[in-house]
Design a protein around this motif. Structure first.
Motif, PDB file in Angstrom:
ATOM      1  N   ILE A  82      -3.665   1.490  -3.269  1.00  0.00           N
ATOM      2  CA  ILE A  82      -4.503   1.906  -2.145  1.00  0.00           C
ATOM      3  C   ILE A  82      -5.044   0.715  -1.361  1.00  0.00           C
ATOM      4  O   ILE A  82      -5.688   0.895  -0.331  1.00  0.00           O
ATOM      5  CB  ILE A  82      -5.653   2.827  -2.604  1.00  0.00           C
ATOM      6  CG1 ILE A  82      -6.545   2.140  -3.629  1.00  0.00           C
ATOM      7  CG2 ILE A  82      -5.098   4.136  -3.139  1.00  0.00           C
ATOM      8  CD1 ILE A  82      -7.792   2.936  -4.007  1.00  0.00           C
TER       9      ILE A  82
ATOM     10  N   GLN B 209       0.836  -1.192   0.000  1.00  0.00           N
ATOM     11  CA  GLN B 209       0.000   0.000   0.000  1.00  0.00           C
ATOM     12  C   GLN B 209       0.877   1.251   0.000  1.00  0.00           C
ATOM     13  O   GLN B 209       1.922   1.292   0.622  1.00  0.00           O
ATOM     14  CB  GLN B 209      -0.918   0.005   1.213  1.00  0.00           C
ATOM     15  CG  GLN B 209      -1.958   1.091   1.132  1.00  0.00           C
ATOM     16  CD  GLN B 209      -3.123   0.847   2.068  1.00  0.00           C
ATOM     17  OE1 GLN B 209      -3.408  -0.296   2.421  1.00  0.00           O
ATOM     18  NE2 GLN B 209      -3.779   1.899   2.461  1.00  0.00           N
ATOM     19  N   ASP B 210       0.438   2.278  -0.718  1.00  0.00           N
ATOM     20  CA  ASP B 210       1.092   3.586  -0.864  1.00  0.00           C
ATOM     21  C   ASP B 210       2.283   3.571  -1.818  1.00  0.00           C
ATOM     22  O   ASP B 210       2.979   4.576  -1.942  1.00  0.00           O
ATOM     23  CB  ASP B 210       1.504   4.177   0.488  1.00  0.00           C
ATOM     24  CG  ASP B 210       0.312   4.458   1.378  1.00  0.00           C
ATOM     25  OD1 ASP B 210      -0.762   4.815   0.838  1.00  0.00           O
ATOM     26  OD2 ASP B 210       0.439   4.322   2.603  1.00  0.00           O
TER      27      ASP B 210
ATOM     28  N   ARG C 178      -5.263   3.343  -7.456  1.00  0.00           N
ATOM     29  CA  ARG C 178      -5.883   4.581  -7.915  1.00  0.00           C
ATOM     30  C   ARG C 178      -4.996   5.126  -9.024  1.00  0.00           C
ATOM     31  O   ARG C 178      -3.946   5.704  -8.778  1.00  0.00           O
ATOM     32  CB  ARG C 178      -6.005   5.607  -6.790  1.00  0.00           C
ATOM     33  CG  ARG C 178      -6.636   6.923  -7.278  1.00  0.00           C
ATOM     34  CD  ARG C 178      -6.873   7.903  -6.165  1.00  0.00           C
ATOM     35  NE  ARG C 178      -7.717   7.384  -5.109  1.00  0.00           N
ATOM     36  CZ  ARG C 178      -9.040   7.235  -5.181  1.00  0.00           C
ATOM     37  NH1 ARG C 178      -9.680   7.564  -6.274  1.00  0.00           N
ATOM     38  NH2 ARG C 178      -9.712   6.763  -4.151  1.00  0.00           N
TER      39      ARG C 178
ATOM     40  N   GLN D 261       1.716  12.089  -7.789  1.00  0.00           N
ATOM     41  CA  GLN D 261       1.745  12.900  -6.575  1.00  0.00           C
ATOM     42  C   GLN D 261       1.107  14.264  -6.818  1.00  0.00           C
ATOM     43  O   GLN D 261       0.332  14.745  -5.982  1.00  0.00           O
ATOM     44  CB  GLN D 261       3.178  13.069  -6.074  1.00  0.00           C
ATOM     45  CG  GLN D 261       3.743  11.817  -5.466  1.00  0.00           C
ATOM     46  CD  GLN D 261       5.215  11.919  -5.137  1.00  0.00           C
ATOM     47  OE1 GLN D 261       5.961  12.697  -5.750  1.00  0.00           O
ATOM     48  NE2 GLN D 261       5.660  11.126  -4.169  1.00  0.00           N
TER      49      GLN D 261
ATOM     50  N   LYS E 268      -1.252   4.804  -7.611  1.00  0.00           N
ATOM     51  CA  LYS E 268      -0.806   4.583  -6.238  1.00  0.00           C
ATOM     52  C   LYS E 268      -1.614   3.420  -5.680  1.00  0.00           C
ATOM     53  O   LYS E 268      -2.839   3.401  -5.782  1.00  0.00           O
ATOM     54  CB  LYS E 268      -1.061   5.840  -5.406  1.00  0.00           C
ATOM     55  CG  LYS E 268      -0.651   5.716  -3.955  1.00  0.00           C
ATOM     56  CD  LYS E 268      -0.928   7.011  -3.226  1.00  0.00           C
ATOM     57  CE  LYS E 268      -0.559   6.886  -1.756  1.00  0.00           C
ATOM     58  NZ  LYS E 268      -0.880   8.118  -1.025  1.00  0.00           N
TER      59      LYS E 268
ATOM     60  N   GLN F   8      -6.756  16.588  -3.550  1.00  0.00           N
ATOM     61  CA  GLN F   8      -6.897  16.879  -2.121  1.00  0.00           C
ATOM     62  C   GLN F   8      -7.220  18.357  -1.898  1.00  0.00           C
ATOM     63  O   GLN F   8      -8.045  18.693  -1.070  1.00  0.00           O
ATOM     64  CB  GLN F   8      -5.634  16.488  -1.373  1.00  0.00           C
ATOM     65  CG  GLN F   8      -5.471  14.998  -1.209  1.00  0.00           C
ATOM     66  CD  GLN F   8      -4.142  14.599  -0.597  1.00  0.00           C
ATOM     67  OE1 GLN F   8      -3.138  15.267  -0.792  1.00  0.00           O
ATOM     68  NE2 GLN F   8      -4.134  13.501   0.114  1.00  0.00           N
TER      69      GLN F   8
ATOM     70  N   GLY G 198      -9.918  15.271   1.836  1.00  0.00           N
ATOM     71  CA  GLY G 198      -9.961  13.837   2.049  1.00  0.00           C
ATOM     72  C   GLY G 198      -8.734  13.101   1.554  1.00  0.00           C
ATOM     73  O   GLY G 198      -7.725  13.693   1.189  1.00  0.00           O
ATOM     74  N   GLU G 199      -8.848  11.785   1.561  1.00  0.00           N
ATOM     75  CA  GLU G 199      -7.761  10.892   1.153  1.00  0.00           C
ATOM     76  C   GLU G 199      -7.900  10.512  -0.310  1.00  0.00           C
ATOM     77  O   GLU G 199      -8.982  10.121  -0.743  1.00  0.00           O
ATOM     78  CB  GLU G 199      -7.792   9.612   1.993  1.00  0.00           C
ATOM     79  CG  GLU G 199      -7.407   9.813   3.432  1.00  0.00           C
ATOM     80  CD  GLU G 199      -5.933  10.143   3.587  1.00  0.00           C
ATOM     81  OE1 GLU G 199      -5.101   9.508   2.930  1.00  0.00           O
ATOM     82  OE2 GLU G 199      -5.644  11.062   4.369  1.00  0.00           O
ATOM     83  N   TRP G 200      -6.847  10.617  -1.058  1.00  0.00           N
ATOM     84  CA  TRP G 200      -6.828  10.219  -2.466  1.00  0.00           C
ATOM     85  C   TRP G 200      -5.744   9.193  -2.638  1.00  0.00           C
ATOM     86  O   TRP G 200      -5.404   8.672  -3.542  1.00  0.00           O
ATOM     87  CB  TRP G 200      -6.613  11.418  -3.368  1.00  0.00           C
ATOM     88  CG  TRP G 200      -7.844  12.232  -3.448  1.00  0.00           C
ATOM     89  CD1 TRP G 200      -8.240  13.201  -2.577  1.00  0.00           C
ATOM     90  CD2 TRP G 200      -8.887  12.125  -4.406  1.00  0.00           C
ATOM     91  NE1 TRP G 200      -9.450  13.687  -2.932  1.00  0.00           N
ATOM     92  CE2 TRP G 200      -9.874  13.057  -4.058  1.00  0.00           C
ATOM     93  CE3 TRP G 200      -9.089  11.334  -5.520  1.00  0.00           C
ATOM     94  CZ2 TRP G 200     -11.039  13.226  -4.794  1.00  0.00           C
ATOM     95  CZ3 TRP G 200     -10.239  11.503  -6.242  1.00  0.00           C
ATOM     96  CH2 TRP G 200     -11.204  12.437  -5.881  1.00  0.00           C
TER      97      TRP G 200
ATOM     98  N   ILE H 234      -2.713  13.769  -7.138  1.00  0.00           N
ATOM     99  CA  ILE H 234      -3.324  13.541  -5.822  1.00  0.00           C
ATOM    100  C   ILE H 234      -3.399  14.857  -5.043  1.00  0.00           C
ATOM    101  O   ILE H 234      -4.420  15.163  -4.426  1.00  0.00           O
ATOM    102  CB  ILE H 234      -2.555  12.457  -5.037  1.00  0.00           C
ATOM    103  CG1 ILE H 234      -2.806  11.090  -5.674  1.00  0.00           C
ATOM    104  CG2 ILE H 234      -2.940  12.471  -3.566  1.00  0.00           C
ATOM    105  CD1 ILE H 234      -1.924   9.990  -5.129  1.00  0.00           C
ATOM    106  N   GLN H 235      -2.344  15.650  -5.091  1.00  0.00           N
ATOM    107  CA  GLN H 235      -2.332  16.915  -4.379  1.00  0.00           C
ATOM    108  C   GLN H 235      -3.433  17.846  -4.897  1.00  0.00           C
ATOM    109  O   GLN H 235      -4.135  18.490  -4.106  1.00  0.00           O
ATOM    110  CB  GLN H 235      -0.974  17.600  -4.503  1.00  0.00           C
ATOM    111  CG  GLN H 235      -0.902  18.911  -3.746  1.00  0.00           C
ATOM    112  CD  GLN H 235       0.457  19.566  -3.838  1.00  0.00           C
ATOM    113  OE1 GLN H 235       1.398  19.021  -4.407  1.00  0.00           O
ATOM    114  NE2 GLN H 235       0.576  20.748  -3.296  1.00  0.00           N
TER     115      GLN H 235
END
Length: 74
Positions: free
Chosen positions: A25, A7-8, A35, A60, A23, A67, A72-74, A63-64
């Motif tokens: 998840i 994960q990650d 994702r 990255q 990424k 967000q 929340g979490e992406w 995702i930023q």
């Protein structure tokens, strides 16, 4: 033995770039929930490779932006 692509971890598909970079998840045995830039998919770990530095930067940044826009979490 470590499981590849925990994960990650930032990854890309080995056979096509249609998915874009992604990424991990979620992990379920040999399957990885990823994702990607365009959608989320469940992919066999054998069909993934580590993302290049450029691909890692793309996901990255993506995702930023998500967000910042949605929180929340992406």
């Amino acid at each position: 033995m470590a499981t590849p692509f925990e994960q990650d971890t930032y990854v890309a598909h080995t056979g096509t770039d249609v998915y874009g970079p992604g990424k991990v998840i979620g992990v379920d045995g040999a399957l990885r929930r990823v994702r990607f830039v365009h959608f989320v998919a469940t992919i066999d770990a054998g069909d993934l490779r580590a993302a290049s530095p450029e691909e890692t930067h793309v996901i990255q940044a993506w995702i930023q932006r998500k967000q910042e826009r949605y929180g929340g979490e992406w």
